[in-house]
Design a protein around this motif. Structure first.
Motif, PDB file in Angstrom:
ATOM      1  N   ILE A   3      63.992  20.024  60.082  1.00 11.09           N
ATOM      2  CA  ILE A   3      63.552  19.408  58.810  1.00 11.09           C
ATOM      3  C   ILE A   3      63.666  17.671  58.713  1.00 11.09           C
ATOM      4  CG2 ILE A   3      64.595  20.373  56.556  1.00 11.09           C
ATOM      5  CD1 ILE A   3      61.072  19.735  55.851  1.00 11.09           C
ATOM      6  N   ARG A  22      59.309  21.849  59.590  1.00 13.54           N
ATOM      7  CA  ARG A  22      59.227  23.598  59.370  1.00 13.54           C
ATOM      8  C   ARG A  22      60.370  23.111  58.652  1.00 13.54           C
ATOM      9  NH1 ARG A  22      57.289  26.750  63.117  1.00 13.54           N
ATOM     10  NH2 ARG A  22      58.756  28.678  61.963  1.00 13.54           N
ATOM     11  N   ASP A  24      62.040  26.510  56.884  1.00 13.15           N
ATOM     12  CA  ASP A  24      61.550  27.805  57.033  1.00 13.15           C
ATOM     13  C   ASP A  24      63.102  27.970  56.784  1.00 13.15           C
ATOM     14  OD1 ASP A  24      63.425  26.724  58.980  1.00 13.15           O
ATOM     15  OD2 ASP A  24      61.629  26.666  60.342  1.00 13.15           O
ATOM     16  N   LEU A  55      54.248  18.024  57.455  1.00  7.70           N
ATOM     17  CA  LEU A  55      55.026  19.888  57.251  1.00  7.70           C
ATOM     18  C   LEU A  55      54.221  20.565  58.115  1.00  7.70           C
ATOM     19  CD1 LEU A  55      57.651  21.158  55.977  1.00  7.70           C
ATOM     20  CD2 LEU A  55      55.509  21.681  54.213  1.00  7.70           C
ATOM     21  N   ASP A  56      54.652  20.979  59.128  1.00 11.77           N
ATOM     22  CA  ASP A  56      53.612  21.779  60.396  1.00 11.77           C
ATOM     23  C   ASP A  56      53.813  23.278  59.222  1.00 11.77           C
ATOM     24  OD1 ASP A  56      53.420  19.774  61.465  1.00 11.77           O
ATOM     25  OD2 ASP A  56      55.280  20.080  62.731  1.00 11.77           O
ATOM     26  N   TYR A  57      55.028  23.851  59.267  1.00 12.52           N
ATOM     27  CA  TYR A  57      54.806  25.430  58.667  1.00 12.52           C
ATOM     28  C   TYR A  57      56.052  25.656  57.342  1.00 12.52           C
ATOM     29  CZ  TYR A  57      56.287  29.650  59.269  1.00 12.52           C
ATOM     30  OH  TYR A  57      56.881  31.152  59.373  1.00 12.52           O
ATOM     31  N   SER A  59      57.443  28.783  54.880  1.00 11.26           N
ATOM     32  CA  SER A  59      58.065  30.224  54.766  1.00 11.26           C
ATOM     33  C   SER A  59      58.729  30.807  53.888  1.00 11.26           C
ATOM     34  CB  SER A  59      59.131  29.706  56.307  1.00 11.26           C
ATOM     35  OG  SER A  59      60.572  30.100  55.511  1.00 11.26           O
ATOM     36  N   VAL A  89      50.215  25.041  55.888  1.00  6.43           N
ATOM     37  CA  VAL A  89      50.756  25.188  54.705  1.00  6.43           C
ATOM     38  C   VAL A  89      49.839  25.410  53.647  1.00  6.43           C
ATOM     39  CG1 VAL A  89      52.143  23.406  53.526  1.00  6.43           C
ATOM     40  CG2 VAL A  89      52.155  23.575  55.937  1.00  6.43           C
TER      41      VAL A  89
END
Length: 128
Positions: A3, A22, A24, A55-57, A59, A89
């Motif tokens: 990140i 990410r 996560d 931001l790609d992902y 959790s 997202v």
């Protein structure tokens, strides 16, 4: 994956956090240890903008980090707004109803128009 976080203070009452990568189970702690101390330095009524364009992902661990930012901002009687989340997202936020849809903006222009309306209401005495 990592990140990357860049903080920007366009005004004393606004903090913009630009996230890339990410958020996560591997990266949330880096995010929290960087952002949460910043929250203690912010004034009452602050607006924290999370720019999620990069931001790609995200959790569930990342959602908890966002919730911590929102909680800290609420404690300051401020607002947390999400800017330009990528479709995948945004879908996560929609699914878990983690952030009211009124706090998610598609562009900086849309966000600025919202902030202008809020400030104008305050000037006119119709604010919160």
């Amino acid at each position: 994956m990592t990140i990357e976080l860049r903080a920007e203070r366009p005004s004393p009452a606004r903090l913009v956090l630009h996230l890339n990568g990410r958020l996560d189970a591997v990266t949330y702690l880096d995010f929290d240890t960087t952002v949460l101390p910043m929250m203690g330095e912010l004034p009452q009524g602050v607006t924290v903008v999370l720019d999620l364009a990069g931001l790609d992902y995200i959790s569930s661990a990342g959602l908890r980090s966002v919730a911590r930012v929102r909680k800290a901002t609420r404690a300051l009687h401020g607002h947390t707004l999400l800017l330009d989340p990528q479709p995948q997202v945004r879908k996560v936020f929609d699914i878990v109803k983690a952030v009211p849809v009124s706090e998610v903006f598609a562009s900086t222009a849309e966000l600025d128009a919202y902030l202008d309306r809020i400030q104008q209401r305050m000037i006119e005495g119709n604010g919160e």
